[in-house]
Design an enzyme around this catalytic site. Structure first.
Site, mmCIF file in Angstrom:
data_model
loop_
_atom_site.group_PDB
_atom_site.id
_atom_site.type_symbol
_atom_site.label_atom_id
_atom_site.label_comp_id
_atom_site.label_asym_id
_atom_site.label_seq_id
_atom_site.Cartn_x
_atom_site.Cartn_y
_atom_site.Cartn_z
ATOM 1 C CB SER A 141 -0.766 0.171 1.120
ATOM 2 O OG SER A 141 -1.356 1.437 1.475
ATOM 3 C CE1 TYR A 154 -4.222 -2.715 6.146
ATOM 4 C CE2 TYR A 154 -3.116 -0.644 4.769
ATOM 5 C CZ TYR A 154 -4.013 -1.489 4.473
ATOM 6 O OH TYR A 154 -3.341 -2.031 3.225
ATOM 7 C CE LYS A 158 -1.402 -3.638 3.716
ATOM 8 N NZ LYS A 158 -0.903 -4.987 2.905
#
Length: 339
Positions: A141, A154, A158
């Site tokens: 991402s 999150y 990542k």
């Protein structure tokens, strides 16, 4: 190798990017092993893979369980054949200010969204390395480089995947391995996650616009699997723009996101009181949420930047040609002016 018939494993395959990627591999005629927790979601994804022309094989697996992931890989190789491509997609998240996330929740997100990638890579690599072939695709991402508010767990996961994958890539290059690992950095995507992740926001969570359909992301994943020599691919102009700005002015981006990031991740509608939560149990165990989320009307079906990311040589040659043409035109104008 021939794309038809190759063995492809996709984690998080019951919805969103994972499901769209599984279908895209199915369109190539691949044998696709779909790993996820939700029984209804897996069944729906399997039907779509078969309808696309592939062969589907499903297994309920929690990627946070290293032994279960390795056992799944062993069973796949025993029943289907040697794994050619392994795609790590599975994740979970919590939309919340950091101060409102509990330690067990943060740990769970990390175990699924980061360690799940590590365990999947371990399982794949331990089988690919002796054969000296295979491809591992990490679905990343823009948030692997640029953290945003309300997604600390999150973003942390990542970022961890990014560092892990770079380190692993160096090791494979050192040993001259023909096993390839590559990463695809995604933009905001219209997936079901916004209808099933744990959220403590007052309003309905949403991806930060611009939003892309999962099929855009899926095309990037399949391309990366077919062309794994590149270390990573960027999908969407927003991804490219964010990463470029973050490279030159991260402090400015901090302040911008502090001002806009809370509102940009919520719609004007109040969050439904009965929204399911998939942090501990699958939300799609009995109900198939499908591939898309609830933002179809706002999601783009294609990305010009994705094409550019996949065709650096052509873009570079065009840029050089344009610069040369501008230079020639400039000299011609200069000569005309001096007459």
């Amino acid at each position: 190798m021939d794309k038809a018939g190759r063995i492809v494993v996709v984690t998080g395959a019951s919805g969103g990017i994972g499901r769209a990627a599984a279908v895209a591999f199915g369109q190539q005629g691949a044998v696709v092993a779909l790993l996820a927790r939700g029984e209804a979601g897996l069944a729906g994804a399997a039907r779509e893979v078969e309808a696309a022309g592939g062969r589907a094989w499903t297994l309920r697996v929690d990627v946070a369980d290293a032994d279960a992931v390795d056992a799944a890989a062993e069973r796949i190789e025993r029943e289907l054949g040697p794994i050619d491509v392994w795609v790590n997609v599975a994740f979970t998240s919590v939309f919340s200010p950091f101060s409102e996330i509990t330690a067990p929740e943060f740990k769970r997100v990390t175990e699924v969204s980061y360690l799940g990638y590590v365990y999947g890579t371990m399982a794949a690599l331990s089988r690919m390395r002796p054969r000296n072939r295979g491809v591992i695709v990490q679905v990343g991402s823009a948030l692997a480089y640029r953290g945003i508010p309300l997604q600390t767990a999150y973003c942390g996961a990542k970022h961890a995947i990014q560092g892990f994958n770079e380190s692993l890539r160096c090791e494979l290059l050192h040993e001259s391995s023909k096993v390839r690992t590559t990463m695809v950095q995604m933009p905001a995507v219209n997936t079901p996650q916004f209808s099933w992740v744990l959220s403590r926001l007052p309003h309905q969570a949403q991806p930060v616009p611009p939003i892309y359909q999962p099929e855009v992301a899926a095309r990037a994943v399949v391309y990366a699997a077919d062309h794994p020599q590149r270390r990573e691919y960027w999908v969407g102009g927003s991804t490219a723009g964010t990463l470029i700005v973050n490279s030159f002015a991260p402090g400015l981006l901090d302040r911008y996101l502090a001002k806009t990031g809370f509102k940009a991740q919520q719609t004007s509608e109040r969050q439904a009181a009965d929204q399911p939560v998939n942090l501990w149990e699958p939300a799609d165990a009995a109900k198939d949420f499908g591939t898309h989320g609830i933002f179809d009307r706002r999601a783009a079906k294609r990305s010009a930047q994705l094409w550019a990311s996949q065709h650096h040589a052509a873009v570079g040659a065009t840029a050089v040609g344009l610069l040369a043409a501008v230079a020639i035109a400039g000299r011609a104008l200069s000569r005309t002016a001096n007459r």
